[in-house]
Design an enzyme around this catalytic site. Structure first.
Site, PDB file in Angstrom:
ATOM      1  CG  ASN A 105     -15.438  -4.195  -6.985  1.00  0.00           C
ATOM      2  OD1 ASN A 105     -16.025  -5.077  -5.776  1.00  0.00           O
ATOM      3  ND2 ASN A 105     -14.936  -4.582  -7.852  1.00  0.00           N
TER       4      ASN A 105
ATOM      5  CD  GLN B 153     -14.759   0.551  -6.364  1.00  0.00           C
ATOM      6  OE1 GLN B 153     -15.101   1.855  -6.601  1.00  0.00           O
ATOM      7  NE2 GLN B 153     -13.952   0.188  -7.065  1.00  0.00           N
TER       8      GLN B 153
ATOM      9  CB  CYS C 109     -10.484  -8.119 -12.705  1.00  0.00           C
ATOM     10  SG  CYS C 109     -12.101  -8.130 -11.521  1.00  0.00           S
TER      11      CYS C 109
HETATM   12  N1  PLP Z   1     -10.968  -3.917  -3.516  1.00  0.00           N
HETATM   13  C1  PLP Z   1     -12.102  -3.345  -4.430  1.00  0.00           C
HETATM   14  C2  PLP Z   1     -13.335  -3.179  -4.096  1.00  0.00           C
HETATM   15  C3  PLP Z   1     -11.437  -2.705  -5.656  1.00  0.00           C
HETATM   16  O1  PLP Z   1     -12.527  -2.300  -6.169  1.00  0.00           O
HETATM   17  C4  PLP Z   1     -10.144  -2.861  -6.100  1.00  0.00           C
HETATM   18  C5  PLP Z   1      -9.784  -2.216  -7.184  1.00  0.00           C
HETATM   19  O2  PLP Z   1     -10.676  -2.458  -8.309  1.00  0.00           O
HETATM   20  C6  PLP Z   1      -9.480  -3.538  -5.229  1.00  0.00           C
HETATM   21  C7  PLP Z   1      -9.730  -3.905  -4.053  1.00  0.00           C
HETATM   22  C8  PLP Z   1      -7.802  -3.508  -5.664  1.00  0.00           C
HETATM   23  O3  PLP Z   1      -7.327  -2.406  -5.498  1.00  0.00           O
HETATM   24  P1  PLP Z   1      -5.825  -1.912  -6.278  1.00  0.00           P
HETATM   25  O4  PLP Z   1      -6.147  -1.729  -7.622  1.00  0.00           O
HETATM   26  O5  PLP Z   1      -5.424  -0.868  -5.474  1.00  0.00           O
HETATM   27  O6  PLP Z   1      -5.066  -3.005  -6.006  1.00  0.00           O
END
Ligand code: PLP
Length: 386
Positions: free
Chosen positions: A151, A179, A327
């Site tokens: 991501n 993603q 984040c």
């Molecule tokens: N995994 C990846 C690769 C992500 O980019 C994200 C979100 O940024 C998540 C998991 C978490 O997803 P959610 O925001 O639906 O909890």
């Protein structure tokens, strides 16, 4: 001034068609799907229709889809329940996974439930498959969790190759496809994966809803205890309108996948080419080639003292992007991905991420604003000073 949204890896705007079906669902499908009366049955039918839509798009069985509160829950469930219910003693993952995987792996190791093995990475962030094979040979019947696309830097792993290795060594294979779901085709009749995580808000669906694909053999008990919803795999009244919205967003995403990819990859390539040609000292993180995630471009600007303020300057100009991942939005402090891949790197890392709604004019304006903020001399001015 029109605002420009280039933070689609953090979240995407809701598609208007999704808003429409969700509004109708919120209004009309308010019954509890577990209730046996007509109101309940109507909501149950909406949830099951959505499950079938998702399953048809992925070529799996409706019963393989467990709706969750999003990608984080799906990732947690895959690891926590996979380890707990499948007799797993070894978890193989990588240091550039999303925190939903990385921190869960640390937590499981901390509890002494499982031994975690971190697979080595190539310079662009792809998993080193020779090392994976060594780990699999040493620890048969492990649980492997490796993301499809990163991501933050957009590097993509080869799920077919990883899944084939896992099958050969009797390992369970989970992939975080948060993603890539809605952006790449998945044919689960032939793809050797056991579990996949997805999140609706990354493909123009609503926030707070996603799913875990659980292959036929992956019989897992719930992580969230409660009622017998989701065929006893997740307690809690279903997010009916969210699930309906998720299915509609998936349908729209897969309606013209090739067209979306062509358009968005064109934008990524155009932005990368312009930055490379027009901004001295610019670099790129991860893979930016034809196999990379077409929605993400991670750019490293030279550390000239001004670059770190870039994200704020762009925001003032109405342009949204992010540093590292969502984040760490607003700064690149704390990006464990950049730290793992480029421990020595200096500069400001900005992630630009695109969607099918992004236009070439928006990319061009963003490049011009970047040049202004970075005080890149115009070609005429550069000639005049020679
Ligand atoms: N995994 C990846 C690769 C992500 O980019 C994200 C979100 O940024 C998540 C998991 C978490 O997803 P959610 O925001 O639906 O909890």
């Amino acid at each position: 001034m029109n605002k420009i949204y280039l933070d689609n890896a953090a979240t995407t705007p809701l598609a208007p068609e999704v808003l429409e079906v969700m509004t109708a669902s919120l209004r009309e499908e308010f019954g509890n799907p577990s209730s046996i009366h007509a109101f309940g049955r109507r909501s149950r039918a909406a949830v099951e229709r959505a499950r079938r839509t998702v399953a048809d798009l992925l070529h799996c069985m409706p019963g393989d889809i467990v709706f969750t509160s999003g990608g984080t829950e799906a990732d947690n469930m895959a690891l926590v329940c996979g380890v707990r219910d499948r007799g797993v003693q070894h978890l193989i993952t990588s240091p550039v996974e999303h925190h939903a995987i990385e921190l869960t792996a640390h937590e499981l190791a901390h509890r002494g439930t499982v031994q975690v093995h971190w697979v080595r990475l190539h310079a662009d962030g792809r998993a080193d498959l020779d090392h994976l094979e060594e780990l699999l040979a040493a620890h048969p019947r492990a649980l492997v969790s490796l993301m499809h696309a990163n991501n933050e830097v957009g590097t993509r792993n080869d799920l077919q190759a990883i899944g084939t290795l896992c099958r050969r060594h009797g390992a369970i294979f989970h992939s975080d496809t948060v993603q890539t779901m809605g952006h790449y085709a998945f044919d689960l009749r032939s793809l050797p994966v056991d579990m996949l995580s997805a999140s609706a808000h990354k493909f123009h669906g609503p926030k707070g809803v996603g799913f875990l694909y659980l292959g036929q053999e992956q019989v897992l008990r719930p992580m969230i205890q409660g009622g017998s919803q989701e065929r006893n795999r997740r307690g809690g009244t279903e997010n009916v309108a969210g699930i309906v919205g998720l299915a509609k967003a998936m349908e729209l995403a897969y309606d013209d996948l090739a067209g979306h990819e062509r358009h968005v990859r064109g934008l990524k390539d155009h932005m990368a080419a312009r930055l490379r040609a027009e901004v001295p000292g610019v670099g790129f993180n991860g893979d930016i080639g034809p196999d990379s995630l077409y929605t993400v471009l991670s750019v490293r600007f030279p550390d000239d003292g001004k670059a770190e303020m870039l994200i704020y300057h762009l925001d003032i100009e109405g342009i949204a992007c992010s540093g590292g991942s969502a984040c760490s939005s607003g700064s690149n402090a704390g990006s464990h991905v950049i730290a793992a891949l480029y421990p020595e790197a200096r500069g400001a890392n900005l992630r630009f991420s695109f969607s099918r709604y992004t236009t070439r004019a928006e990319i061009d304006r963003t490049v011009e604003v970047l040049k202004k903020v970075l005080e890149v001399p115009s070609p005429q001015a550069a000639r005049a000073t020679v």
